[in-house]
Design an enzyme around this catalytic site. Structure first.
Site, PDB file in Angstrom:
ATOM      1  N   ARG A 162      56.136  52.732 -18.534  1.00  9.91           N
ATOM      2  CA  ARG A 162      56.570  54.075 -19.538  1.00  9.91           C
ATOM      3  C   ARG A 162      55.069  54.705 -19.977  1.00  9.91           C
ATOM      4  NH1 ARG A 162      61.596  51.298 -19.307  1.00  9.91           N
ATOM      5  NH2 ARG A 162      62.929  52.610 -18.331  1.00  9.91           N
ATOM      6  N   CYS A 163      55.147  56.031 -19.760  1.00  7.20           N
ATOM      7  CA  CYS A 163      53.974  56.732 -20.009  1.00  7.20           C
ATOM      8  C   CYS A 163      54.000  57.809 -21.122  1.00  7.20           C
ATOM      9  CB  CYS A 163      53.002  56.869 -19.070  1.00  7.20           C
ATOM     10  SG  CYS A 163      51.565  57.817 -19.315  1.00  7.20           S
ATOM     11  N   ASP A 213      65.750  59.199 -13.126  1.00 10.95           N
ATOM     12  CA  ASP A 213      65.870  60.250 -13.802  1.00 10.95           C
ATOM     13  C   ASP A 213      64.615  60.864 -14.459  1.00 10.95           C
ATOM     14  OD1 ASP A 213      67.088  62.478 -14.171  1.00 10.95           O
ATOM     15  OD2 ASP A 213      68.171  61.828 -15.939  1.00 10.95           O
ATOM     16  N   ILE A 216      69.077  51.344 -10.692  1.00  5.84           N
ATOM     17  CA  ILE A 216      70.408  50.311 -10.058  1.00  5.84           C
ATOM     18  C   ILE A 216      71.486  51.038 -10.615  1.00  5.84           C
ATOM     19  CG2 ILE A 216      68.977  48.217 -10.364  1.00  5.84           C
ATOM     20  CD1 ILE A 216      70.329  47.618 -12.998  1.00  5.84           C
ATOM     21  N   ASP A 217      71.534  52.157 -11.329  1.00  2.12           N
ATOM     22  CA  ASP A 217      72.900  52.822 -11.709  1.00  2.12           C
ATOM     23  C   ASP A 217      73.567  53.848 -10.870  1.00  2.12           C
ATOM     24  OD1 ASP A 217      72.215  51.711 -14.153  1.00  2.12           O
ATOM     25  OD2 ASP A 217      71.185  53.354 -14.951  1.00  2.12           O
ATOM     26  N   MET A 261      74.345  46.066 -16.885  1.00  7.56           N
ATOM     27  CA  MET A 261      73.497  47.207 -17.033  1.00  7.56           C
ATOM     28  C   MET A 261      74.120  48.387 -16.694  1.00  7.56           C
ATOM     29  SD  MET A 261      70.521  45.682 -17.935  1.00  7.56           S
ATOM     30  CE  MET A 261      69.139  46.896 -17.623  1.00  7.56           C
TER      31      MET A 261
HETATM   32  P1  ADP Z   1      63.538  56.301 -15.347  1.00  6.00           P
HETATM   33  O1  ADP Z   1      62.394  57.043 -14.573  1.00  6.00           O
HETATM   34  O2  ADP Z   1      63.735  54.771 -15.024  1.00  6.00           O
HETATM   35  O3  ADP Z   1      64.329  57.098 -16.153  1.00  6.00           O
HETATM   36  P2  ADP Z   1      61.990  56.874 -18.032  1.00  6.00           P
HETATM   37  O4  ADP Z   1      63.058  57.863 -18.594  1.00  6.00           O
HETATM   38  O5  ADP Z   1      61.437  56.019 -19.182  1.00  6.00           O
HETATM   39  O6  ADP Z   1      62.304  56.014 -17.001  1.00  6.00           O
HETATM   40  O7  ADP Z   1      60.673  57.685 -17.548  1.00  6.00           O
HETATM   41  C1  ADP Z   1      59.758  57.188 -17.063  1.00  6.00           C
HETATM   42  C2  ADP Z   1      58.396  57.752 -17.450  1.00  6.00           C
HETATM   43  O8  ADP Z   1      58.495  59.052 -16.780  1.00  6.00           O
HETATM   44  C3  ADP Z   1      58.023  58.040 -18.709  1.00  6.00           C
HETATM   45  O9  ADP Z   1      57.435  57.116 -19.338  1.00  6.00           O
HETATM   46  C4  ADP Z   1      57.271  59.544 -18.676  1.00  6.00           C
HETATM   47  O10 ADP Z   1      56.074  59.078 -18.558  1.00  6.00           O
HETATM   48  C5  ADP Z   1      57.736  60.078 -17.522  1.00  6.00           C
HETATM   49  N1  ADP Z   1      58.726  61.037 -17.989  1.00  6.00           N
HETATM   50  C6  ADP Z   1      59.979  60.940 -18.345  1.00  6.00           C
HETATM   51  N2  ADP Z   1      60.735  62.154 -18.809  1.00  6.00           N
HETATM   52  C7  ADP Z   1      59.653  63.185 -18.637  1.00  6.00           C
HETATM   53  C8  ADP Z   1      59.502  64.553 -18.945  1.00  6.00           C
HETATM   54  N3  ADP Z   1      60.519  65.245 -19.351  1.00  6.00           N
HETATM   55  N4  ADP Z   1      58.342  65.078 -18.953  1.00  6.00           N
HETATM   56  C9  ADP Z   1      57.296  64.315 -18.319  1.00  6.00           C
HETATM   57  N5  ADP Z   1      57.399  63.080 -18.171  1.00  6.00           N
HETATM   58  C10 ADP Z   1      58.332  62.440 -18.207  1.00  6.00           C
END
Ligand code: ADP
Length: 269
Positions: free
Chosen positions: A96-97, A127, A173-174, A216
Site C-alpha cells: 500500500r503506497c 477497487d 476475493i470479495d 473476510m
Molecule cells: P485495493 O486495491 O485492494 O482496494 P487499496 O485501497 O489499499 O487496496 O489501494 C491500494 C493502493 O492503490 C493504495 O495504497 C494507493 O497507493 C493506491 N490508491 C488507492 N486509491 C487511490 C486513489 N484514489 N488515488 C491514487 N492512488 C490510490
C-alpha cells in the site's frame, strides 16, 4: 491491449496472428490486498506480452515500486514466471503506497515509466488500485508536461510516450467489482472457506457445539452469503442486510432447537 477490438469467433485466429507488440513495453504490477490467482494473471500478461513481441517489465511492490523505480522495475523473461501458476499471494510483491496518492508520487512514477518507454500498464488489484490507475491515466499528459518543464525528459520523450494505456485486472476475493463475473481470488477463497467448514463440522458434531465463523469481506457480504448457502449455515450476518433489533433472542431460541450449527459473520477485513 491498445484499443484493439475484440475478435469475432471465426476471426480469432487471424486476430492473434495480427496482434503485434513489436516496439511496445508493458509493465505489470500487483497492488493492495493479495488474492490467490494474482500470480496466474501476472504469468499470463508476461507470456502473452512476450508472445506478441513486446518487452514486458515487472514492477515489484505495487505502486511503491513504480514510485521508487530502480531495481523495482525489471524486465521479465519467459522463464521468470515459471512455477508460479499455483502459488498463492503475489511473487512480485504488493504494497500500500501513500506516495502514489499524491501528485508528487505519481510524477515520480511517470518519470520512471517514461525512462523505460513503458506506456502500457497492467494493474492487478482491487477497487483502490484500479481507481489509482485510472487517475494516473487521466493525469498522464499533464505529468509529462511537468517533467518536460522540469527538464527531466525531452520533447521526443513526451511525443513518443504521449498516451498511457491501462488494463485493470480485478484482484479481490470479495467479488465486488461491477461488470466482472468473478474477480481474481474469489473462487479460491470460497473453496478454502468450505474446507475449513468441513473440518469444523466434525468437531461441532462430536461435541454438539455451535461454531461461529468469521470470513473476510469488510463492507461486502458475498463470501459470507455464498459460503453460508454452500454449507447450509443456520445464520448469516452480512453488512448489506444488518440484523433487526432483537436478533440475539431469536438466534438463541433457534440455536436451542438445533445442534451442530455453523454461523457466519463477515465483519473481518
Ligand atoms: P485495493 O486495491 O485492494 O482496494 P487499496 O485501497 O489499499 O487496496 O489501494 C491500494 C493502493 O492503490 C493504495 O495504497 C494507493 O497507493 C493506491 N490508491 C488507492 N486509491 C487511490 C486513489 N484514489 N488515488 C491514487 N492512488 C490510490
Amino acid at each position: 491491449m491498445a484499443g484493439a477490438a475484440p475478435p469475432k469467433r471465426q476471426d480469432t485466429r487471424k486476430f492473434f496472428e495480427n496482434l503485434s507488440g513489436e516496439g511496445k513495453s508493458i509493465a505489470v504490477l500487483t497492488s493492495g490486498g493479495d488474492a490467490q490467482g494474482m500470480n496466474a494473471a501476472v504469468r499470463a500478461v508476461v507470456r502473452m506480452g512476450i508472445y506478441v513481441g513486446a518487452k514486458v517489465y515487472f514492477i515489484h511492490e505495487g505502486y511503491q515500486g513504480m514510485v521508487d523505480g530502480g531495481d523495482n522495475i525489471k524486465e521479465a523473461t519467459w522463464e521468470s514466471v515459471s512455477s508460479m501458476l499455483q502459488v498463492g499471494g503475489t511473487v512480485i510483491g504488493s504494497a500500500r503506497c501513500k506516495e502514489f496518492r499524491t501528485h508528487e508520487g505519481r510524477l515520480k512514477a511517470a518519470h520512471n515509466l517514461v525512462q523505460r518507454g513503458i506506456t502500457n500498464l497492467c494493474v492487478i488489484g482491487g477497487d483502490g488500485s484500479l481507481t489509482g490507475a485510472n487517475l494516473f491515466r487521466e493525469e498522464w499528459s499533464g505529468l509529462l508536461d511537468e517533467l518536460l518543464q522540469q527538464g527531466l525528459i525531452n520533447e521526443e520523450a513526451v511525443r513518443s510516450n504521449s498516451v498511457l494505456h491501462i488494463v485493470g485486472m480485478v484482484g479481490s476475493i470479495d467479488n465486488d467489482f461491477c461488470g466482472t463475473d468473478m474477480t481474481i481470488g474469489t473462487d479460491s477463497a470460497l473453496h478454502r472457506i468450505i474446507e475449513v467448514v468441513d473440518a469444523i463440522m466434525t468437531t461441532a458434531q462430536s461435541h454438539q457445539r455451535t461454531f461461529v465463523l468469521e470470513v473476510m469481506g469488510r463492507h461486502c457480504g458475498y463470501l459470507a452469503l455464498v459460503s453460508a448457502l454452500a454449507c447450509g449455515a443456520d445464520w448469516v450476518f452480512i453488512p448489506e442486510m444488518p440484523p433487526e433489533d432483537g436478533w440475539e433472542d431469536s438466534m438463541c431460541q433457534k440455536l436451542s432447537e438445533v445442534t451442530h450449527t455453523t454461523q457466519y459473520f463477515n465483519t473481518h477485513s
